[in-house]
Design a protein around this motif. Structure first.
Motif, mmCIF file in Angstrom:
data_model
loop_
_atom_site.group_PDB
_atom_site.id
_atom_site.type_symbol
_atom_site.label_atom_id
_atom_site.label_comp_id
_atom_site.label_asym_id
_atom_site.label_seq_id
_atom_site.Cartn_x
_atom_site.Cartn_y
_atom_site.Cartn_z
ATOM 1 N N SER A 118 -56.656 -20.523 -5.830
ATOM 2 C CA SER A 118 -55.243 -20.265 -6.052
ATOM 3 C C SER A 118 -54.622 -21.555 -6.582
ATOM 4 O O SER A 118 -55.325 -22.520 -6.907
ATOM 5 C CB SER A 118 -54.555 -19.802 -4.757
ATOM 6 N N ASN A 217 -50.427 -16.511 -4.984
ATOM 7 C CA ASN A 217 -50.550 -15.124 -4.540
ATOM 8 C C ASN A 217 -49.348 -14.697 -3.694
ATOM 9 O O ASN A 217 -48.895 -13.561 -3.755
ATOM 10 C CB ASN A 217 -51.842 -14.910 -3.753
ATOM 11 N N TYR A 282 -53.866 -11.167 -6.092
ATOM 12 C CA TYR A 282 -53.368 -12.338 -6.819
ATOM 13 C C TYR A 282 -54.060 -13.651 -6.447
ATOM 14 O O TYR A 282 -53.485 -14.720 -6.619
ATOM 15 C CB TYR A 282 -51.844 -12.464 -6.672
#
Length: 335
Positions: A118, A217, A282
């Motif tokens: 991420s 996310n 995500y």
């Protein structure tokens, strides 16, 4: 009689470490960090279906969530996690130092045991009323910034180091300028929640702050849940590559006789199905085919690593987040 009794005891003890027979029902505990609730709800259901088809047994995966540092401390203090899926390697290193798993845990799965990645972005209110575009905008007077506490939250440590790395890279910045920049940023932080999800609630639901520094996310999830008509995602010019790792907790898995299914659960994260689920929530998938499929969903930005800006997690923890470290020196509430 003594010999027979001794053999019986040894046989019983050995049986504790035999793998569960095929088709046995199993329960695992996944101790995770704050923003992974939705990811693991879907992944757990998919894995249970996969395991039923493969093994014939039913598996139930219970979830525990909170600030990553607090979660690691809970495991060290006795919370019996079969697996941990935390925000950063340092927290699993701390569990390893307690003897619950080997210190080389990060070599046991691909990609340093981080099946997805991420980064850190900004979430602002619709219309971006304060004109937030990059890290410099977070230190302007009158800008209220929401971020969790780096002492308890892994996401907060990524946030802090993303800001630190940005400052280091500005015109050859250097440590003093970075320290000055991060000091100014935290003067604009009105409240420190203990975890990333708490900070999201503070910004999104309680309406506090002009900008949330967030896991990518988590920012997407807020938009999805509350609508693009309420929040916008701003990708800064540069940010940090966040690698949330996963690990089997050997001593607990041995005690619960769950090693085989716990290992399969972690391996499942690397499968095309597991990578698809991560991308739908995500997280940036590692598998190239899945990453290519979802490439358009993620903003393109320059990423630096923890090694680039802090010399790795052990050094970062000691320098910035340990008692008396830089964060304790710069963050003084109410001043």
């Amino acid at each position: 009689m003594k010999l027979v009794r001794a053999v019986a005891i040894l046989s019983t003890a050995a049986g504790l470490f035999l793998p569960l027979p095929a088709g046995a029902d199993t329960t695992l505990l996944n101790v995770s960090y704050d923003p992974t609730r939705e990811l693991y709800q879907e992944l757990n259901a998919a894995f249970a279906k996969y395991w039923k088809a493969k093994d014939g047994g039913n598996v139930t995966i219970n979830q525990s969530h909170g600030g990553s540092g607090k979660q690691a401390r809970s495991v060290i203090d006795g919370l019996e996690a079969d697996v941990v899926t935390l925000a950063l390697a340092y927290d699993i290193d701390a569990i390893a130092q307690s003897g619950l798993l080997p210190r080389n845990w990060q070599t046991r799965l691909p990609d340093n045991s981080a099946p997805y990645t991420s980064t850190i972005v900004f979430l602002v209110r619709k219309g971006n009323p304060k004109g937030i575009k990059d890290w410099d905008d977070l230190v302007r007077p009158g800008v209220s910034v929401v971020t969790p506490n780096p002492k308890t939250s892994g996401g907060a440590r990524w946030n802090y180091l993303a800001a630190w790395g940005y400052a280091l890279r500005q015109n050859g910045g250097g440590e003093e300028k970075a320290r000055e920049f991060v000091t100014r940023l935290f003067k604009n932080v009105p409240v420190l929640d203990t975890g990333a999800r708490g900070a999201t609630v503070t910004f999104v639901e309680r309406g506090i702050g002009d900008v949330l520094i967030a896991w990518e996310n988590e920012a997407f999830l807020s938009q999805q849940e509350f609508g693009k008509d309420k929040f916008e995602i701003v990708a800064p010019s540069v940010s940090i590559l966040a690698e949330p790792p996963v690990a089997l907790v050997d001593r607990v898995a041995a005690k619960h006789n769950t090693r085989a299914v716990a290992q399969a659960y972690l391996d499942y994260l690397y499968t095309p199905e597991g990578q698809e689920i991560a991308a739908r929530h995500y997280y940036r998938p590692r598998l190239e085919a899945v990453a290519a499929k979802y490439a358009g969903q993620f903003p393109k930005l320059t990423l630096f690593t923890i090694d680039d800006v802090a010399g790795g997690w052990a050094k970062a923890q000691k320098t910035h987040f340990a008692d008396g470290g830089f964060f304790d020196q710069i963050y003084q509430p109410g001043r």
